[in-house]
Design a protein around this motif. Structure first.
Motif, short mmCIF file in Angstrom:
data_model
loop_
_atom_site.label_atom_id
_atom_site.label_comp_id
_atom_site.label_asym_id
_atom_site.label_seq_id
_atom_site.Cartn_x
_atom_site.Cartn_y
_atom_site.Cartn_z
N GLU A 88 19.47 -9.26 66.59
CA GLU A 88 19.15 -10.14 67.52
C GLU A 88 17.63 -8.97 68.04
O GLU A 88 16.88 -10.15 68.10
CB GLU A 88 19.97 -10.95 68.89
N GLU A 89 18.17 -8.10 68.15
CA GLU A 89 16.86 -6.84 68.68
C GLU A 89 15.97 -6.87 66.96
O GLU A 89 15.07 -6.88 67.59
CB GLU A 89 17.26 -5.86 68.62
N ASP A 90 16.15 -7.58 65.90
CA ASP A 90 15.39 -6.73 65.29
C ASP A 90 15.11 -8.00 64.80
O ASP A 90 13.56 -7.95 64.12
CB ASP A 90 16.49 -6.38 64.17
N LYS A 91 15.41 -9.32 64.79
CA LYS A 91 14.71 -10.48 63.96
C LYS A 91 12.78 -10.64 64.94
O LYS A 91 12.58 -11.35 63.38
CB LYS A 91 15.66 -11.80 65.05
N VAL A 92 13.32 -11.06 65.93
CA VAL A 92 11.50 -11.08 66.23
C VAL A 92 11.08 -10.48 65.66
O VAL A 92 9.50 -10.91 65.27
CB VAL A 92 11.66 -10.76 67.81
N SER A 93 11.08 -8.99 65.55
CA SER A 93 9.63 -8.25 65.04
C SER A 93 9.95 -8.11 63.29
O SER A 93 8.63 -8.20 62.45
CB SER A 93 10.59 -6.39 65.16
#
Length: 686
Positions: A88-93
């Motif tokens: 999830e923390e990588d998805k925005v990027s």
């Protein structure tokens, strides 16, 4: 060397080359069409797509997301990233990176974002390869501008070319799909727009791209598609009774079954078809199909107009390619495969005798209408000559049939009819010479007498264009007493074989003469081709093509809307005058068996039913008063044209419609019809 040792050797060479930073050509020479190791894939893709030599303005993106379709772009990016399964923390990027790529590309190219263009499917393998953001943009840009057809929507030229390639290699399958109105744009759009990424698994897509980018050939996608179609031919042909939508759905989904283990063989088969296909289309259609996105739409329309792929009867071949591949001086090296043509010169005999390529077989196209039995015999002789030439490895002769006309439209319509008849009978490797003999003559003009056989500048219509009184097709004539000139004997038609296949002609000519003089003789087995009694399928939904065949498939639906009649009952009507069995020749060249039923004031055109004997469909009712002209051609007196319209009080004739028929003993039929027209005119006066 074992397979393990070979794999180890090339991998070591690859790692060394990557470490030294060699150019893309050296990399390709090492990988040689192999599926790439996952750890090196991103670097090799970037190199093969020109990343090291290409400037990108992506670094200048202002990070302003204000496209009119920005919400659609963002939603597509979210859907794409969900497929990757990132934390999830990588998805925005990742979403932000992809949205930046799409937004900047639209702005820099002044494009409107279109989700149907499959950009998300193209970016997915690049993301999975774990490339840096700027590398992804460069690769994305190169794929769109080099490998994706610039007109990939319904009716795009790439689909017309795919159909021609399928027709060249598998005419039976092509004809079946045409008969069901299934054009490539109905099943292959997602293939072309995503390089199969939209239909194949991610692993299979990446393996295909490994080899595809090494090929450096944007047309390679067409041959991959061709392999898919040819391999599925039995499955598709068994669906004859299935609805059109079912067939389209099946075709569209076939690539989804491709596994990584299949990819090497898949691409090897595509290369096989590449070397077995004439290359003229690459020069003619490269800009039309894969042209720069900076080319204006108007420019595209003009180029497509110059090269009407949608109107092509079959694959075109340039004079340059014919000369290059039919060089009589030497045979190709045994280890090099290439297209070898068997040239078929379809001009009238007087033109052929005034000059022709020395390896060209003569087949007068006018025989098809004038003497069908003689035409059939000539075709059988043609195939026999071809087999002998191929078996004896005669230089300049091969399995690929290339038909050569005069280069003048008026005559070459008959050449097109001959070509269409070969295609209908599922003859493989059929092509047509662009510009005909005229283009070949122009190419050889500086060495004409040495390059052409029997060249006579006084009789050659290219050298002396005014000398064509008896060679070119005459205008329509209203004189039905005109008798065609006697045709040369069949022996004379093949006498020019003495100059054909110069290096190994004697044995072939002897066997051909044996067949011609004794077509039913013992010891000769001739494949059956192009019988006048054969029934075939024309090519549907196309313009300006010529063919003979039954109107199945497409016109079954049309026939259901037409009046059905029992022909025998109509012959008993009190106003019935006479009937004539004939073939109606439509504007596109198709021929359909029909009956002309002459009544006191009407002429009915009744097309025979293909399902029920004795029944027919009334396709037209013509009043005799509307017939203003009945014409024929001197060289084809049985080909009759009825012209309909009105005549002004001043005698000016306005033509509004016409029908054309091939009628046995046409002069007798037209005489009866003319007499009835005169009776009606006399009755009208009184």
């Amino acid at each position: 060397m074992s397979v393990e040792d070979e794999d180890s050797t090339w991998l070591l060479a690859l790692e060394s080359a990557l470490h030294e930073g060699v150019d893309d050509h050296e990399l390709v020479s090492i990988t040689r069409g192999r599926v790439l190791p996952e750890e090196h894939r991103a670097q090799i893709w970037y190199t093969c797509l020109g990343g090291g030599n290409k400037f990108s303005n992506f670094t200048q993106f202002d990070e302003i997301f204000d496209l009119q379709e920005q919400s659609t772009v963002r939603q597509d990016c979210r859907t794409l990233v969900d497929k990757l399964g990132n934390e999830e923390e990588d998805k925005v990027s990742v979403i932000c990176d992809v949205e930046s790529i799409f937004t900047h590309y639209c702005k820099s190219r002044h494009l409107k974002y279109d989700p149907t263009m499959r950009w998300a499917d193209i970016v997915l393998p690049l993301l999975a390869g774990k490339m840096p953001r700027d590398h992804i943009y460069i690769c994305f840009e190169e794929i769109l501008e080099k490998y994706i057809p610039r007109e990939s929507g319904i009716g795009g030229p790439v689909y017309h070319l795919l159909r021609l390639l399928l027709l060249y290699h598998d005419p039976e399958l092509s004809t079946f799909l045409d008969s069901r109105k299934i054009t490539p744009d109905l099943y292959a759009t997602s293939w072309m727009r995503s390089l199969f990424a939209a239909v194949c698994s991610l692993d299979s897509t990446m393996a295909v791209w490994d080899i595809y980018f090494q090929e450096r050939d944007p047309f390679f996608i067409l041959f991959l598609a061709l392999v898919i179609l040819v391999n599925a031919r039995e499955q598709v042909l068994e669906m004859k009774s299935k609805p059109q939508n079912n067939i389209i759905e099946t075709l569209s989904g076939i690539p989804s079954g491709l596994s990584v283990d299949d990819v090497s063989d898949f691409c090897s088969l595509a290369r096989y078809y590449v070397v077995k296909t004439p290359a003229t289309f690459r020069k003619d259609f490269s800009t039309v199909i894969f042209g720069s996105v900076y080319m204006g739409h108007g420019d595209m329309c003009n180029r497509v107009g110059d090269l009407p792929l949608s109107q092509s009867l079959c694959l075109p071949v340039s004079a340059e390619e014919i000369i290059d591949t039919c060089d009589m001086l030497q045979a190709p090296p045994e280890d090099i495969e290439q297209v070898r043509f068997f040239l078929i010169d379809c001009r009238p005999s007087d033109q052929y005798n005034a000059g022709h390529l020395p390896n060209a077989f003569h087949l007068d196209s006018s025989l098809m209408l004038q003497h069908q039995a003689l035409f059939q015999t000539a075709v059988q002789g043609l195939f026999m000559a071809q087999r002998q030439a191929v078996a004896s490895e005669t230089p300049g002769c091969g399995q690929h049939l290339c038909f050569v006309g005069s280069g003048r439209e008026q005559e070459d319509q008959y050449v097109h009819m001959v070509v269409a008849s070969f295609l209908q009978h599922n003859t493989q490797y059929v092509s047509l010479a662009k510009g005909g003999y005229h283009a070949i003559h122009d190419l050889l003009v500086h060495n004409i007498n040495e390059s052409l056989a029997d060249h006579d500048s006084k009789q050659c219509l290219v050298c002396a264009p005014d000398n064509q009184s008896h060679s070119s097709e005459p205008a329509d004539q209203e004189d039905f007493t005109a008798v065609p000139k006697p045709q040369p004997s069949l022996m004379n038609r093949f006498s020019s074989l003495s100059s054909v296949f110069k290096m190994r002609s004697a044995e072939m000519k002897e066997k051909l003469v044996e067949y011609i003089t004794n077509p039913n003789g013992e010891g000769l087995t001739i494949d059956r081709h192009v019988s006048a009694l054969d029934r075939g399928r024309p090519y549907r939904n196309l313009g300006d093509v010529f063919g003979f065949g039954d109107d199945d498939g497409e016109n079954n639906e049309e026939n259901e809307r037409l009046e059905v009649v029992k022909i025998s009952q109509w012959l008993k009507k009190p106003d019935f005058i006479s009937s004539f069995t004939c073939n109606q020749v439509k504007e596109n060249g198709y021929m359909y068996k029909c009956h002309l039923l002459l009544m006191e004031t009407l002429l009915f055109i009744v097309r025979e039913s293909e399902n029920k004997d004795g029944e027919g469909h009334v396709t037209a009712r013509r009043t005799l008063a509307s017939i203003v002209k009945i014409t024929s051609k001197k060289r084809h007196p049985d080909l009759i044209t009825f012209k309909y319209g009105t005549t002004s009080p001043e005698g000016e004739v306005t033509i509004s419609d016409m029908d054309r028929f091939l009628i046995p003993k046409a002069s007798e039929a037209t005489k009866v019809i003319k007499e009835q027209i005169m009776k009606q005119m006399e009755a009208a006066k009184t």
